[in-house]
Design an enzyme around this catalytic site. Structure first.
Site, short mmCIF file in Angstrom:
data_model
loop_
_atom_site.label_atom_id
_atom_site.label_comp_id
_atom_site.label_asym_id
_atom_site.label_seq_id
_atom_site.Cartn_x
_atom_site.Cartn_y
_atom_site.Cartn_z
N ASP A 121 0.85 -1.19 0.00
CA ASP A 121 0.00 0.00 0.00
C ASP A 121 0.88 1.24 0.00
O ASP A 121 1.83 1.35 0.79
CB ASP A 121 -0.90 -0.01 1.23
N TYR A 123 1.23 5.74 -0.51
CA TYR A 123 0.82 6.97 0.18
C TYR A 123 1.05 8.11 -0.80
O TYR A 123 1.89 8.97 -0.61
CB TYR A 123 1.71 7.10 1.43
N HIS A 128 -3.73 14.29 0.58
CA HIS A 128 -3.90 13.46 1.78
C HIS A 128 -2.70 13.60 2.72
O HIS A 128 -2.86 13.78 3.93
CB HIS A 128 -4.09 12.00 1.37
N ARG A 137 1.51 17.17 12.70
CA ARG A 137 2.75 17.94 12.84
C ARG A 137 2.44 19.41 12.59
O ARG A 137 2.98 20.03 11.64
CB ARG A 137 3.82 17.43 11.86
N GLU A 194 -10.38 4.22 3.82
CA GLU A 194 -9.47 4.90 2.91
C GLU A 194 -9.87 4.53 1.49
O GLU A 194 -9.82 3.35 1.11
CB GLU A 194 -8.01 4.52 3.18
N GLU A 196 -9.26 4.02 -2.11
CA GLU A 196 -8.04 3.78 -2.86
C GLU A 196 -8.34 3.06 -4.17
O GLU A 196 -9.45 2.57 -4.40
CB GLU A 196 -7.04 2.95 -2.04
N ASP A 228 -9.07 0.50 2.23
CA ASP A 228 -8.08 0.10 3.22
C ASP A 228 -8.58 0.54 4.60
O ASP A 228 -8.24 1.61 5.09
CB ASP A 228 -6.73 0.75 2.89
N ARG A 232 -7.52 3.98 13.50
CA ARG A 232 -6.60 5.11 13.67
C ARG A 232 -5.97 5.17 15.06
O ARG A 232 -4.82 5.61 15.19
CB ARG A 232 -7.34 6.42 13.39
N GLN A 235 -3.35 2.45 15.14
CA GLN A 235 -2.28 2.87 14.24
C GLN A 235 -1.39 3.94 14.88
O GLN A 235 -0.16 3.88 14.79
CB GLN A 235 -2.87 3.39 12.93
N TYR A 239 2.66 2.92 15.22
CA TYR A 239 3.35 3.11 13.96
C TYR A 239 4.76 3.69 14.07
O TYR A 239 5.51 3.68 13.08
CB TYR A 239 2.50 3.97 13.00
N LYS A 248 -3.97 -1.73 10.35
CA LYS A 248 -4.35 -1.89 8.94
C LYS A 248 -4.65 -3.34 8.56
O LYS A 248 -5.44 -3.60 7.65
CB LYS A 248 -3.21 -1.40 8.03
N THR A 252 -8.85 -5.59 4.36
CA THR A 252 -8.79 -4.67 3.23
C THR A 252 -9.78 -5.18 2.20
O THR A 252 -9.69 -6.34 1.78
CB THR A 252 -7.38 -4.63 2.62
N THR A 342 -4.60 6.53 0.08
CA THR A 342 -5.84 7.30 0.13
C THR A 342 -5.88 8.36 -0.96
O THR A 342 -4.93 9.12 -1.15
CB THR A 342 -5.99 7.99 1.50
N GLU A 356 -9.63 12.75 7.61
CA GLU A 356 -9.54 14.09 7.01
C GLU A 356 -10.88 14.81 7.01
O GLU A 356 -10.95 16.00 7.29
CB GLU A 356 -9.05 13.97 5.57
#
Length: 408
Positions: A121, A123, A128, A137, A194, A196, A228, A232, A235, A239, A248, A252, A342, A356
């Site tokens: 998978d 990114y 996204h 961040r 997600e 995808e 997917d 959260r 994760q 992660y 994850k 799927t 995503t 999001e």
């Protein structure tokens, strides 16, 4: 009044002769005999039975219970089979043979149409990645330093890929909120989606020989929608430093239908402008064909549309992802599946995840049955899509849907 033949489709049917996606189905009278099928309107053609009845040299491939033998046969055979199917379904001379081999879509059960080898998978949506970076961040650069130099991805779990329509059991795991003194264990409280697009590898490659950008069509058979599912809170706790794992790997979902690349010629699109020059193995500026795909995705929860992510905005293309995935010498296997990551656009209604859309729960969605920050038990998520086809028709992509079942 004469009943209309299932071979007589409206010219604008999204599953007409310009499409012909592949799947695997069973019937009520033979539930344990999976068959390779091709969707035509609201019917499924028994491809193996048609090939046998019409003396096709490819009958042996089409009489298999799954797609993998056809996938492994390579691009020349893919084209020959598709040309034959088009003729069988459109030529008047074949009607008497083909018509009895068409099964109503609502009378069959769909299976996962291929055996998955490996699952990766990516990114690849800048929108996204920017949204996630701004969320987590807020005081730094939303994109990591490597993001515009390589397609970031992770190796997922092939054994938990399930076909559309399969219930998704709410996963359990460790999670730790900012105010929690220690991690706790239990069902996820932030179950997400997600939106995808998945690309299915057909012809394999030799170990040690990377696939170049121009090899994309020789290896990739087709694409389909993919969801997917993501926990959260699990994760977020797990992660660092190695990335997604249990948040994850529980499930799927993929569509039951694989649309061949050959059906999507009119949907090829230029990727968005890039402000960082990629290294030579990822540089597609001199490639003969457009690297992107213009796919229009719709995401609905319990029948209510919540997002319309545009795949044409993806920063990294499927060809670049394939090149990066193999540049270290890793080989491709028939049945390898890799997903785009995503799909999100620049507008709020184009965001392809609840993370999001609700800004990590800060801005709940208003649905007819109540507010949603993340998914609740019983929620049904459905993703559909279409792409521009020849002469203004639409190419329909098979939907992917799943219902959330309570944790065990």
């Amino acid at each position: 009044m004469t009943e209309q033949s299932p071979l007589d489709l409206a010219e604008d049917d999204p599953f007409g002769p310009h499409n012909l996606p592949y799947g695997v189905f069973t019937t009520a009278d033979e539930p344990e005999r999976p068959r390779l099928g091709v969707r035509y309107g609201n019917h499924v053609l028994d491809a193996g039975a048609a090939a046998r009845a019409l003396g096709s040299p490819h009958a042996g491939l089409l009489e298999q219970p799954g797609l993998n033998p056809l996938l492994a046969a390579g691009r020349t055979v893919w084209h020959e089979v598709r040309s034959a199917l088009t003729a069988w379904l459109t030529a008047p001379a074949h009607r008497a043979v083909i018509e009895p081999l068409l099964h109503p879509l609502d009378a069959v059960a769909m299976r996962l149409p291929y055996e998955v080898a490996d699952y990766v998978d990516f990114y690849a949506s800048e929108h996204h990645a920017l949204n996630v970076g701004r969320m987590f961040r807020p005081d730094g650069d939303p994109l990591t330093p490597n993001w515009k130099h390589l397609p970031i991805g992770y190796h997922g779990r092939s054994g938990t890929i399930v076909v559309s329509g399969t219930d998704v059991v709410r996963p359990r795991g460790q999670r730790k909120g900012p105010a929690d003194p220690a991690p706790v264990f239990g069902p996820t409280t932030k179950l997400d989606i997600e939106a995808e697009v998945a690309f299915l590898v057909g012809a394999p490659s030799e170990p040690g020989r990377p696939a170049a950008l121009g090899d994309f069509r020789d290896h990739v058979f087709g694409l389909s929608l993919l969801n997917d599912w993501s926990a959260r809170d699990i994760q977020a706790w797990e992660y660092v430093p190695l990335g997604p794992f249990l948040g994850k790997s529980f499930a799927t979902s993929v569509s039951a239908w694989v649309t061949p690349l050959e059906a999507l010629e009119a949907a090829r699109a230029d990727p968005p402008a890039r402000d960082a020059e990629p290294l030579p193995y990822l540089d597609d500026s001199a490639e003969d064909e457009k690297g992107g795909f213009d796919l229009r995705i719709t995401v609905a929860v319990n029948g209510h549309v919540i997002a319309e992510p545009p795949f044409a905005t993806m920063y990294w293309t499927a060809a670049q992802q394939l090149a990066h995935m193999t540049v270290n010498g890793a080989s491709l296997r028939t049945g390898d599946l890799y997903a785009s990551g995503t799909v999100s656009g620049s507008e709020v209604h184009q965001r392809g995840s609840l993370l999001e859309l609700t800004w990590n729960g800060r801005d709940p969605l208003e649905l007819p049955e109540g507010q949603r920050t993340f998914l609740e038990d019983g929620d049904v998520v459905t993703m559909t899509a279409w792409a521009p086809g020849p002469d203004g028709v639409r190419i329909g992509l098979g939907e992917v849907t799943g219902r959330i079942a309570p944790a065990l």
